[in-house]
Design a protein around this motif. Structure first.
Motif, PDB file in Angstrom:
ATOM      1  N   ASP A   8       0.823  -1.207   0.000  1.00 37.42           N
ATOM      2  CA  ASP A   8       0.000   0.000   0.000  1.00 37.42           C
ATOM      3  C   ASP A   8       0.858   1.257   0.000  1.00 37.42           C
ATOM      4  OD1 ASP A   8      -2.378  -1.400  -0.016  1.00 37.42           O
ATOM      5  OD2 ASP A   8      -2.684  -1.264   2.138  1.00 37.42           O
ATOM      6  N   LEU A   9       0.406   2.231  -0.762  1.00 33.96           N
ATOM      7  CA  LEU A   9       1.089   3.516  -0.862  1.00 33.96           C
ATOM      8  C   LEU A   9       0.858   4.325   0.409  1.00 33.96           C
ATOM      9  CD1 LEU A   9       2.598   5.599  -2.633  1.00 33.96           C
ATOM     10  CD2 LEU A   9       0.361   6.329  -3.469  1.00 33.96           C
ATOM     11  N   GLU A  10       1.924   4.876   0.972  1.00 38.48           N
ATOM     12  CA  GLU A  10       1.816   5.718   2.159  1.00 38.48           C
ATOM     13  C   GLU A  10       2.801   6.869   2.082  1.00 38.48           C
ATOM     14  OE1 GLU A  10       2.439   3.491   5.720  1.00 38.48           O
ATOM     15  OE2 GLU A  10       0.625   2.302   5.465  1.00 38.48           O
ATOM     16  N   ALA A  83      -5.123   3.556  -9.729  1.00 44.44           N
ATOM     17  CA  ALA A  83      -4.129   4.258  -8.910  1.00 44.44           C
ATOM     18  C   ALA A  83      -4.480   4.178  -7.431  1.00 44.44           C
ATOM     19  CB  ALA A  83      -4.024   5.705  -9.347  1.00 44.44           C
ATOM     20  N   ASP A  84      -3.456   4.130  -6.601  1.00 45.31           N
ATOM     21  CA  ASP A  84      -3.592   4.205  -5.152  1.00 45.31           C
ATOM     22  C   ASP A  84      -3.146   5.603  -4.738  1.00 45.31           C
ATOM     23  OD1 ASP A  84      -3.998   3.504  -2.508  1.00 45.31           O
ATOM     24  OD2 ASP A  84      -2.215   2.249  -2.343  1.00 45.31           O
ATOM     25  N   SER A  85      -3.690   6.118  -3.631  1.00 46.04           N
ATOM     26  CA  SER A  85      -3.253   7.427  -3.154  1.00 46.04           C
ATOM     27  C   SER A  85      -3.289   7.459  -1.639  1.00 46.04           C
ATOM     28  CB  SER A  85      -4.130   8.547  -3.742  1.00 46.04           C
ATOM     29  OG  SER A  85      -5.455   8.426  -3.267  1.00 46.04           O
ATOM     30  N   ASP A  86      -2.600   8.439  -1.073  1.00 45.86           N
ATOM     31  CA  ASP A  86      -2.575   8.644   0.366  1.00 45.86           C
ATOM     32  C   ASP A  86      -2.488  10.148   0.610  1.00 45.86           C
ATOM     33  OD1 ASP A  86      -2.532   7.849   3.098  1.00 45.86           O
ATOM     34  OD2 ASP A  86      -0.353   8.011   3.157  1.00 45.86           O
ATOM     35  N   THR A  87      -3.002  10.586   1.746  1.00 43.49           N
ATOM     36  CA  THR A  87      -2.926  12.000   2.114  1.00 43.49           C
ATOM     37  C   THR A  87      -2.323  12.129   3.510  1.00 43.49           C
ATOM     38  OG1 THR A  87      -5.151  12.023   3.054  1.00 43.49           O
ATOM     39  CG2 THR A  87      -4.939  12.648   0.727  1.00 43.49           C
TER      40      THR A  87
END
Length: 95
Positions: A8-10, A83-87
């Protein structure tokens, strides 16, 4: 199946260094996981006046003439499909 495991993207950056008024500033946002290349954006709040974010590298740079603290939400998106994203909410203080 190619056996590739995608983590997972972080956003790995937890805090950013303070800047100094009227001095050049440069700091990089970092991410882990997902699939590079990444794309960076500020989705709420704002960077210090005079600072900008390079979307392809995550580098925040520029010169600010005001002393203050700016809070913003950074977002990273990877190149997977979908797409994966993180904030992450971060802040920069200019002294």
């Amino acid at each position: 199946c190619d056996g590739t495991t995608i983590i997972d993207l972080e956003i790995a950056t937890q805090q950013l260094p303070a800047g100094k008024r009227s001095q050049p500033y440069s700091a990089a946002l970092e991410a882990t996981g997902g699939m590079s290349p990444y794309s960076w954006a500020i989705i709420s709040g704002s960077l210090p006046t005079g600072y900008s974010l390079e979307a392809a590298t995550g580098v925040i740079s520029g010169t600010c003439t005001q002393r203050d603290t700016w809070t913003f939400t950074a977002q990273v998106t990877d190149s997977q499909s979908p797409a994966d994203s993180d904030t992450c909410v971060l802040s920069i203080t200019v002294e």
